[in-house]
Design a protein around this motif. Structure first.
Motif, PDB file in Angstrom:
ATOM      1  N   HIS A 349       0.858  -1.120  -0.047  1.00  0.00           N
ATOM      2  CA  HIS A 349       0.028  -0.047  -0.012  1.00  0.00           C
ATOM      3  C   HIS A 349       0.845   1.163   0.036  1.00  0.00           C
ATOM      4  O   HIS A 349       1.994   1.318   0.799  1.00  0.00           O
ATOM      5  CB  HIS A 349      -0.981   0.168   1.266  1.00  0.00           C
ATOM      6  N   LEU A 350       0.596   2.300  -0.838  1.00  0.00           N
ATOM      7  CA  LEU A 350       1.487   3.640  -0.890  1.00  0.00           C
ATOM      8  C   LEU A 350       0.562   4.585  -1.252  1.00  0.00           C
ATOM      9  O   LEU A 350      -0.498   4.511  -1.524  1.00  0.00           O
ATOM     10  CB  LEU A 350       2.502   3.389  -1.704  1.00  0.00           C
ATOM     11  N   ARG A 380      -9.250   1.139 -11.409  1.00  0.00           N
ATOM     12  CA  ARG A 380      -8.876   0.311  -9.944  1.00  0.00           C
ATOM     13  C   ARG A 380      -9.329   1.302  -8.896  1.00  0.00           C
ATOM     14  O   ARG A 380      -8.563   1.424  -7.641  1.00  0.00           O
ATOM     15  CB  ARG A 380      -7.392   0.130 -10.001  1.00  0.00           C
ATOM     16  N   ALA A 381     -10.554   2.198  -9.376  1.00  0.00           N
ATOM     17  CA  ALA A 381     -10.925   2.969  -8.083  1.00  0.00           C
ATOM     18  C   ALA A 381     -11.128   2.478  -6.690  1.00  0.00           C
ATOM     19  O   ALA A 381     -11.031   2.995  -5.906  1.00  0.00           O
ATOM     20  CB  ALA A 381     -12.385   3.584  -8.706  1.00  0.00           C
ATOM     21  N   GLY A 382     -11.683   1.081  -6.941  1.00  0.00           N
ATOM     22  CA  GLY A 382     -11.924   0.487  -5.849  1.00  0.00           C
ATOM     23  C   GLY A 382     -10.650   0.168  -5.043  1.00  0.00           C
ATOM     24  O   GLY A 382     -10.807  -0.184  -3.749  1.00  0.00           O
ATOM     25  N   CYS A 411      -1.760  -5.989  -7.976  1.00  0.00           N
ATOM     26  CA  CYS A 411      -1.306  -6.442  -9.422  1.00  0.00           C
ATOM     27  C   CYS A 411       0.039  -6.740  -8.984  1.00  0.00           C
ATOM     28  O   CYS A 411       0.492  -6.737  -7.913  1.00  0.00           O
ATOM     29  CB  CYS A 411      -1.234  -5.435 -10.193  1.00  0.00           C
ATOM     30  N   ALA A 412       0.679  -7.396 -10.047  1.00  0.00           N
ATOM     31  CA  ALA A 412       2.258  -7.963  -9.859  1.00  0.00           C
ATOM     32  C   ALA A 412       3.093  -6.697  -9.483  1.00  0.00           C
ATOM     33  O   ALA A 412       2.810  -5.566  -9.982  1.00  0.00           O
ATOM     34  CB  ALA A 412       2.704  -8.480 -11.071  1.00  0.00           C
ATOM     35  N   VAL A 419      -0.121   0.520 -13.937  1.00  0.00           N
ATOM     36  CA  VAL A 419      -1.694   0.088 -13.492  1.00  0.00           C
ATOM     37  C   VAL A 419      -2.245   1.311 -12.664  1.00  0.00           C
ATOM     38  O   VAL A 419      -3.422   1.484 -12.807  1.00  0.00           O
ATOM     39  CB  VAL A 419      -1.775  -1.199 -12.703  1.00  0.00           C
ATOM     40  N   TYR A 420      -1.236   1.784 -11.790  1.00  0.00           N
ATOM     41  CA  TYR A 420      -1.887   2.902 -10.793  1.00  0.00           C
ATOM     42  C   TYR A 420      -1.469   4.361 -10.978  1.00  0.00           C
ATOM     43  O   TYR A 420      -2.263   5.153 -11.303  1.00  0.00           O
ATOM     44  CB  TYR A 420      -1.692   2.261  -9.483  1.00  0.00           C
ATOM     45  N   HIS A 421       0.054   4.446 -10.857  1.00  0.00           N
ATOM     46  CA  HIS A 421       0.258   5.661 -10.731  1.00  0.00           C
ATOM     47  C   HIS A 421       0.203   6.546 -11.997  1.00  0.00           C
ATOM     48  O   HIS A 421      -0.254   7.658 -11.933  1.00  0.00           O
ATOM     49  CB  HIS A 421       1.858   5.707 -10.371  1.00  0.00           C
ATOM     50  N   LYS A 422       0.735   5.801 -13.282  1.00  0.00           N
ATOM     51  CA  LYS A 422       0.687   6.747 -14.561  1.00  0.00           C
ATOM     52  C   LYS A 422      -0.814   6.931 -14.778  1.00  0.00           C
ATOM     53  O   LYS A 422      -0.987   8.221 -15.189  1.00  0.00           O
ATOM     54  CB  LYS A 422       1.223   5.949 -15.553  1.00  0.00           C
ATOM     55  N   PRO A 423      -1.812   6.155 -14.700  1.00  0.00           N
ATOM     56  CA  PRO A 423      -3.247   6.650 -14.920  1.00  0.00           C
ATOM     57  C   PRO A 423      -3.743   7.725 -14.104  1.00  0.00           C
ATOM     58  O   PRO A 423      -4.565   8.537 -14.589  1.00  0.00           O
ATOM     59  CB  PRO A 423      -4.076   5.189 -14.950  1.00  0.00           C
TER      60      PRO A 423
END
Ligand SMILES: Cc1cc2nc3c(=O)[nH]c(=O)nc-3n(C[C@H](O)[C@H](O)[C@H](O)COP(=O)(O)OP(=O)(O)OC[C@H]3O[C@@H](n4cnc5c(N)ncnc54)[C@H](O)[C@@H]3O)c2cc1C
Length: 487
Positions: A349-350, A380-382, A411-412, A419-423
């Motif tokens: 988590h971060l 991945r809003a959830g 995710c891996a 998956v998270y930071h860029k979008p």
């Protein structure tokens, strides 16, 4: 611009550096090199031991401007990519070594405070002088730079100037660009240039701004002279208020600033963000934080204006001792970084941030647009455990918005950034540009906002890109930072 490609082998680069600087100034230990290949943009993959990019040939520690010049001359002659570094707190990929066999040129051993002048109110320090050490030295003499970024315990003068950093007391003292009087830098090929210290001049364009904010992509900063102010903490006054609506909090700041008051701290936290800092007092509301400082008369006048402004606005007051206590624990040193690493490993988590700026009339709209788009569109809003924002640096014409988002990684580990930071970063940047604002308020472009740099600058890109062509024609300075790499 195409990145430089050195014809030299890794071994010959290391040997040349050892010859120039001596073996004690050249680091080639594997783990150190891996850590030097990334910065805090990749803090999660790094903590998991994943380093997928090119690993630098060496970290070198020059001890003088002449040694920096020798390294840059060698790099230019041999097309070796140079990544300047000082405190290593960069958050946007500015320290990533995206070219094989780069040299990380670390200025942290050039850490002398060269002069403190209480008459002309200037201090000069080498690039590796820590801001904390400089401030501690100055405060003992009743002086301050007025610069107080949250990274103060770790950041050093070279990096602070190179990123156009800004501190918590910016509304009164300004950003680093308002503080730098003069500076010295080495350009590719080894050209040393010193911009002299004068109160103001009209001798052509202000050439300090070629260097301030150049993020290691044009030159290596070796020495910095900053302004000084009197340090008068006995006059500090702290204020906190709860407001129902984020836009109302922004309006209060606008009224205060445009009326001509300059509280050193001027912030509004959305409820989600406020919960992280003021869980015990925020009552699910937006929190406004203000601080008045300076000579007693000015601090009192500012305090009076703050109190009258909030007297006519609904909103209860937070005890000023609570606000003061919060300030005293706001900065991040090595202990906090280590605790964050342990927590990331334990919990997958971060938290990350993206900071932008916009005119007053568009702030509430931008806030709503970003929050709405992330909740609606981010697949991945959830996994988000927190999404909020604060305004922390205000100006006559507008303010910044500092979006903060925490998520659980499902995710891996290797895919976390994609998956998270860029979008999330992309949504915030796109909305800031759509609102006519800037995609980056103070962390720098680094290597992850370059895809929008032409949109950010529009027809003024001509000026910026011409600087790169002129000063770094062989493309050896921090490839991929500010200036997008050709595919
Ligand atoms: C916990 C935390 C809190 C932060 N808070 C703030 C904040 O409040 N305000 C803010 O503005 N930023 C903040 N930052 C971002 C960062 O700390 C600052 O931007 C800081 O200015 C970087 O300084 P540094 O010495 O660590 O530079 P580094 O991380 O070493 O380098 C940063 C960039 O500058 C370049 N660079 C470094 N040294 C030189 C040099 N001598 N010559 C030329 N280029 C150089 C590098 O190539 C890189 O692109 C924070 C970061 C962290 C981790």
């Amino acid at each position: 611009m195409a990145p430089s490609r050195s014809p030299l082998s890794r071994q010959s680069i290391v040997e040349a550096m050892t010859g120039l600087l001596g073996p004690g100034a050249v680091e080639t230990a594997g783990e150190r090199l891996k850590a030097a290949s990334v910065d805090r943009f990749r803090k999660y993959t790094a903590v998991r031991g994943i380093y997928d990019g090119p690993i630098p040939a060496a970290i070198v520690y020059p001890a003088s401007t002449a040694e920096v010049a020798a390294v840059l001359r060698f790099a230019g002659d041999n097309l070796v990519n140079v990544v300047p570094r000082t405190g290593g707190t960069a958050t946007e990929g500015g320290l990533e070594t995206v070219v094989e066999d780069s040299l990380v040129v670390d200025g942290s051993r050039m850490n002398t405070i060269l002069a403190i002048d209480p008459v002309d109110m200037m201090a000069t320090a080498q690039c590796g002088a820590g801001l904390q050490e400089l401030e501690d030295t100055l405060r003992a003499q009743g002086l301050t730079t007025g610069h107080s970024p949250q990274s103060k315990p770790l950041a050093q003068m070279g990096g602070l100037v190179a990123t156009r950093s800004i501190g918590q007391f910016s509304t009164l003292y300004g950003g680093i660009e308002d503080m730098v009087v003069g500076l010295e830098a080495v350009f590719p090929g080894g050209q040393v240039t010193r911009i002299k210290n004068v109160p103001r001049r009209a001798a052509g364009p202000d050439i300090r701004h070629v260097i301030i904010g150049s993020e290691g992509a044009l030159c290596f900063i070796t020495e910095v002279t900053v302004k000084l102010f009197r340090y008068q903490p006995e006059n500090n006054r702290y204020f906190g208020y709860l407001v129902d609506d984020f836009g109302d909090g922004i309006d209060a700041l606008r009224e205060l600033i445009t009326a001509g008051y300059r509280p050193s701290v001027c912030r509004v936290y959305s409820p989600e963000d406020a919960r992280q800092h003021f869980a015990d007092v925020y009552q699910g509301k937006n929190v406004v934080v203000l601080m008045a400082e300076g000579p007693r008369g000015l601090a009192d006048a500012t305090a009076e204006a703050i109190e009258s402004l909030f007297a006519v606005r609904a909103g209860s007051r937070i005890d000023s001792g609570r606000i003061r206590q919060w300030f005293e624990n706001l900065n991040w040193g090595q202990d906090q970084i280590d605790a964050e690493k342990a927590a990331m490993l334990r919990d997958a988590h971060l938290g990350y941030t993206t900071e932008v700026s916009v005119d007053w009339s568009r702030v509430a709209g931008l806030f709503g647009a970003v929050m709405g788009r992330i909740r609606r569109e981010f697949p991945r809003a959830g996994d988000l455990t927190m999404l909020g924002a604060h305004s922390s640096h205000s100006y006559q014409t507008g303010t910044n918005l500092y979006f903060v988002y925490d998520y659980t990684i499902r995710c891996a580990p290797r895919d976390e950034i994609e998956v998270y930071h860029k979008p999330l970063n992309a949504i915030i940047v796109e909305e800031a540009l759509r609102a006519g604002g800037s995609m980056v308020h103070h962390h720098g472009i680094g290597k992850y906002r370059t895809q929008w740099v032409l949109e950010e600058h529009g027809s003024a890109w001509y000026l910026l890109s011409t600087l790169k062509q002129a000063f770094d024609p062989r493309g050896v300075m921090n490839a991929g930072t500010i200036f997008p790499l050709e595919p």
